[in-house]
Enzyme design. Structure first.
Site, PDB file in Angstrom:
ATOM      1  N   LYS A  54      -5.657  -0.084  -3.723  1.00 45.60           N
ATOM      2  CA  LYS A  54      -5.767   1.288  -3.207  1.00 45.60           C
ATOM      3  C   LYS A  54      -5.767   2.262  -4.382  1.00 45.60           C
ATOM      4  CE  LYS A  54      -3.064   4.628  -2.275  1.00 45.60           C
ATOM      5  NZ  LYS A  54      -3.898   5.797  -2.598  1.00 45.60           N
ATOM      6  N   ALA A  75      -5.935   6.020  -6.281  1.00 45.13           N
ATOM      7  CA  ALA A  75      -5.329   7.314  -5.961  1.00 45.13           C
ATOM      8  C   ALA A  75      -6.324   8.171  -5.176  1.00 45.13           C
ATOM      9  CB  ALA A  75      -4.918   8.013  -7.248  1.00 45.13           C
ATOM     10  N   GLU A  76      -5.801   9.086  -4.400  1.00 43.27           N
ATOM     11  CA  GLU A  76      -6.606   9.932  -3.522  1.00 43.27           C
ATOM     12  C   GLU A  76      -7.706  10.670  -4.273  1.00 43.27           C
ATOM     13  OE1 GLU A  76      -3.391   9.517  -3.511  1.00 43.27           O
ATOM     14  OE2 GLU A  76      -2.469   9.923  -1.583  1.00 43.27           O
ATOM     15  N   THR A 114       7.691   8.071  -6.158  1.00 44.42           N
ATOM     16  CA  THR A 114       6.877   7.210  -5.291  1.00 44.42           C
ATOM     17  C   THR A 114       7.213   5.744  -5.545  1.00 44.42           C
ATOM     18  OG1 THR A 114       5.149   8.884  -5.302  1.00 44.42           O
ATOM     19  CG2 THR A 114       4.520   6.704  -4.553  1.00 44.42           C
ATOM     20  N   GLU A 155       5.340   0.328 -12.672  1.00 47.07           N
ATOM     21  CA  GLU A 155       5.131   1.002 -13.974  1.00 47.07           C
ATOM     22  C   GLU A 155       5.208   2.491 -13.667  1.00 47.07           C
ATOM     23  OE1 GLU A 155       4.116   2.879 -16.699  1.00 47.07           O
ATOM     24  OE2 GLU A 155       2.080   2.090 -16.933  1.00 47.07           O
ATOM     25  N   CYS A 194       1.718   8.611 -19.241  1.00 41.91           N
ATOM     26  CA  CYS A 194       3.161   8.441 -19.169  1.00 41.91           C
ATOM     27  C   CYS A 194       3.765   8.136 -20.540  1.00 41.91           C
ATOM     28  CB  CYS A 194       3.534   7.397 -18.127  1.00 41.91           C
ATOM     29  SG  CYS A 194       2.509   5.960 -18.199  1.00 41.91           S
ATOM     30  N   GLU A 254       9.082  14.700 -17.113  1.00 36.32           N
ATOM     31  CA  GLU A 254       7.737  14.467 -17.620  1.00 36.32           C
ATOM     32  C   GLU A 254       6.848  15.668 -17.266  1.00 36.32           C
ATOM     33  OE1 GLU A 254       5.235  10.428 -17.216  1.00 36.32           O
ATOM     34  OE2 GLU A 254       6.086  11.172 -15.374  1.00 36.32           O
TER      35      GLU A 254
HETATM   36  P1  ADP Z   1       1.172  11.767  -7.882  1.00 35.08           P
HETATM   37  O1  ADP Z   1       2.361  12.426  -7.228  1.00 35.08           O
HETATM   38  O2  ADP Z   1       0.890  12.323  -9.210  1.00 35.08           O
HETATM   39  O3  ADP Z   1      -0.052  11.689  -7.027  1.00 35.08           O
HETATM   40  P2  ADP Z   1       2.112   9.177  -7.167  1.00 35.08           P
HETATM   41  O4  ADP Z   1       3.073   8.336  -7.877  1.00 35.08           O
HETATM   42  O5  ADP Z   1       2.572   9.762  -5.869  1.00 35.08           O
HETATM   43  O6  ADP Z   1       1.622  10.289  -8.171  1.00 35.08           O
HETATM   44  O7  ADP Z   1       0.772   8.368  -6.902  1.00 35.08           O
HETATM   45  C1  ADP Z   1       0.433   7.116  -7.464  1.00 35.08           C
HETATM   46  C2  ADP Z   1      -0.179   6.252  -6.388  1.00 35.08           C
HETATM   47  O8  ADP Z   1       0.799   6.034  -5.385  1.00 35.08           O
HETATM   48  C3  ADP Z   1      -1.391   6.855  -5.677  1.00 35.08           C
HETATM   49  O9  ADP Z   1      -2.343   5.837  -5.414  1.00 35.08           O
HETATM   50  C4  ADP Z   1      -0.785   7.358  -4.378  1.00 35.08           C
HETATM   51  O10 ADP Z   1      -1.704   7.436  -3.325  1.00 35.08           O
HETATM   52  C5  ADP Z   1       0.246   6.276  -4.100  1.00 35.08           C
HETATM   53  N1  ADP Z   1       1.326   6.662  -3.177  1.00 35.08           N
HETATM   54  C6  ADP Z   1       1.793   7.910  -2.900  1.00 35.08           C
HETATM   55  N2  ADP Z   1       2.783   7.855  -1.974  1.00 35.08           N
HETATM   56  C7  ADP Z   1       2.959   6.545  -1.658  1.00 35.08           C
HETATM   57  C8  ADP Z   1       3.834   5.835  -0.775  1.00 35.08           C
HETATM   58  N3  ADP Z   1       4.729   6.438  -0.025  1.00 35.08           N
HETATM   59  N4  ADP Z   1       3.738   4.488  -0.727  1.00 35.08           N
HETATM   60  C9  ADP Z   1       2.839   3.830  -1.507  1.00 35.08           C
HETATM   61  N5  ADP Z   1       1.986   4.442  -2.341  1.00 35.08           N
HETATM   62  C10 ADP Z   1       2.027   5.779  -2.431  1.00 35.08           C
END
Ligand code: ADP
Length: 491
Positions: free
Chosen positions: A188, A190-191, A244, A262, A296, A393
């Site tokens: 998956k 990131a968005e 997260t 990580e 990071c 950070e």
């Molecule tokens: P940011 O806040 O900068 O977007 P994240 O650590 O939230 O960084 O995002 C890293 C990845 O974790 C992305 O692919 C995001 O979609 C995913 N993510 C965010 N929330 C969750 C969650 N509750 N469970 C699993 N994955 C998540």
């Protein structure tokens, strides 16, 4: 490709994506929601990908599970050959990956062409080959009359949840070692950065058996969460924030499955007065501004020996001012936009919320008149350990500069953090470097350099920077389990 060809290609590719890649083919999402993708240099919409549902995750995990038994039985050499073919396909589409990574993530095109995609391909080659020769624990005849062998086996189905700062590199660092040792996978992205992973998985689908590598697009709280707690996923490999990562780790622990995490870092950079200052400053500025500081391990938390503070500030200003902030697709750009409007808002809020005692002696304000998410190189002085700008950070092109009095003070300030990912020491004194490398509580220590990484060397987050290791043989072993087989040789 020229900048305009890159923009046309990226938006054509993005608009061709109307599903997830599951079981060897593009598959319509069972959800009717979408995630918009933006170009951070312009703020313009580029396309969209499905905001998939939990049902989509179920279908993808099922496909990965179905494919896993026969993929695990494929000989390591054959798996390596297949993964090298994927690397060949990525090499053949080099310019397409450059375009997608610049437009999706806002990375400067010169750096992506020169460093990032070449190192993605190099990582693929390393992981593809190195999976053939993993070491095992010793077998032997440890008790009378019996013989032991120890097998390394794949864990099964891996969920890969990747961040937006290095979309394709992070995807490859999870996919290649996991597949090389016989696991199958659901990824998956990131968005905000799905496009390069989409092309990678699509190209891999022309080489790998159906179901070995699947991608499900969507949000973290829906798709990421469903993957982290899915009963048929054996291990979650996650890169992202501590907050997260905690959720992913908790969800995984609930199902008694492994999580490789990580997480963030807040890398102390210790600069001693006896260092070769010009070359140290070159390395620090390069390591702080690469990827606009969205790393990071970025070299942005500077701790400087008092005697050279003024000289360091001058040198930093001079070097930062020589960087060119601009459209990621302009070859002259050396600092691109931040990845998203949300990230720009986060960095701007941190810098905007400085305590009175601290000031920005360079930069400090977002530049949004062109519609892009730009933040200039910034240097902050006067903040100390407990201020948010130092303690947390920043993930932007923002240096904080503090002073230390002596080695003990430097060590104490460096270690005074919840993060433990990386640190660097700039000194020509061998004793100082040796003492500090032993005492610093970080998974990577650089001496007289910063942000130099290759797939053969491990990345481990100490303290709250994570669990487990990525890259190197240690990273491969994370995707395996150890089985002991004992035979009674007297029968
Ligand atoms: P940011 O806040 O900068 O977007 P994240 O650590 O939230 O960084 O995002 C890293 C990845 O974790 C992305 O692919 C995001 O979609 C995913 N993510 C965010 N929330 C969750 C969650 N509750 N469970 C699993 N994955 C998540």
């Amino acid at each position: 490709m020229s900048a305009s060809e890159q923009r046309v290609y990226a938006s054509e590719y993005a608009s061709s994506l109307d599903g997830n890649f599951i079981g060897g083919q593009w598959t319509r999402s069972l959800s009717s929601d979408w995630l918009a993708v933006f170009d951070p240099s312009t703020g313009q919409n580029v396309g969209r990908v499905p905001a998939s549902s939990v049902e989509d995750v179920n279908v993808a995990v099922h496909a990965a599970r179905d494919a896993q038994k026969s993929w695990a039985k494929t000989a390591p050499g054959a798996r390596a050959q297949a993964l090298h073919k994927v690397a060949d396909a990525v090499e053949a589409h080099f310019e397409e990956f450059v375009a997608l990574e610049c437009i999706d993530a806002g990375k400067p095109v010169s750096a992506v062409r020169k460093d990032e995609i070449p190192s993605v391909i190099d990582s693929m080659r390393y992981f593809a080959s190195a999976g053939r020769g993993l070491s095992s624990l010793a077998g032997g005849d440890y008790m009378e009359g019996v013989s032991s062998t120890v097998r390394r086996e794949p864990l099964g189905v891996v969920a890969g949840i990747t961040p937006w700062n290095y979309p394709i590199l992070q995807a490859v660092s999870k996919i290649f070692p996991a597949l090389a040792v016989g696991n199958t996978m659901v990824v998956k992205p990131a968005e905000t950065t799905p496009l390069s992973t989409a092309l990678l998985v699509e190209l891999a689908g022309q080489v790998l058996p159906a179901g070995v590598l699947n991608v499900v697009f969507g949000t973290g709280p829906v798709v990421g969460d469903a993957l982290s707690r899915h009963p048929d996923v054996d291990v979650v490999s996650f890169t992202g924030s501590i907050e997260t990562g905690r959720k992913v780790g908790t969800a995984a622990a609930d199902g008694v499955k492994k999580a490789i995490l990580e997480l963030g870092g807040n890398t102390p950079v210790l600069l001693f007065g006896d260092a070769d200052l010009p070359s140290a400053l070159d390395a620090i500025v390069a390591g702080g501004l690469y990827n606009a500081g969205q790393d990071c391990m970025a070299a942005t938390r500077l701790l400087v020996e008092e005697s050279v503070f003024d000289e360091v500030i001058l040198g930093l200003k001079e070097r930062c001012s020589a960087f060119v902030l601009g459209d990621a697709l302009d070859p002259k750009t050396t600092v691109g936009p931040l990845n998203s409007s949300a990230q720009l808002a986060r960095v701007a809020a941190k810098v905007g919320g400085l305590p009175d005692k601290a000031t920005a002696v360079l930069g400090g304000k977002a530049e949004t008149d062109t519609g892009g998410y730009f933040f200039p190189p910034t240097i902050i002085v006067g903040a100390d350990q407990t201020d948010e700008i130092v303690a947390e950070e920043i993930f932007g092109p923002v240096f904080t500069v503090q002073v230390f009095a002596d080695v003990a003070d430097a060590e104490a300030k460096a270690n005074d953090t919840r993060f433990g990912l990386a640190a660097s020491i700039f000194t020509t004194h061998l004793g100082t470097a040796t003492r500090m490398q032993n005492n610093l509580n970080f998974g990577t220590i650089w001496i007289n350099t910063h942000l130099v990484i290759s797939p053969e060397v491990p990345i481990s987050g100490f303290a709250m920077s994570g669990l487990g290791t990525e890259n190197s043989e240690a990273g491969f072993l994370e995707f395996t389990r150890v089985k002991h087989v004992m035979v009674d040789s007297r029968i």
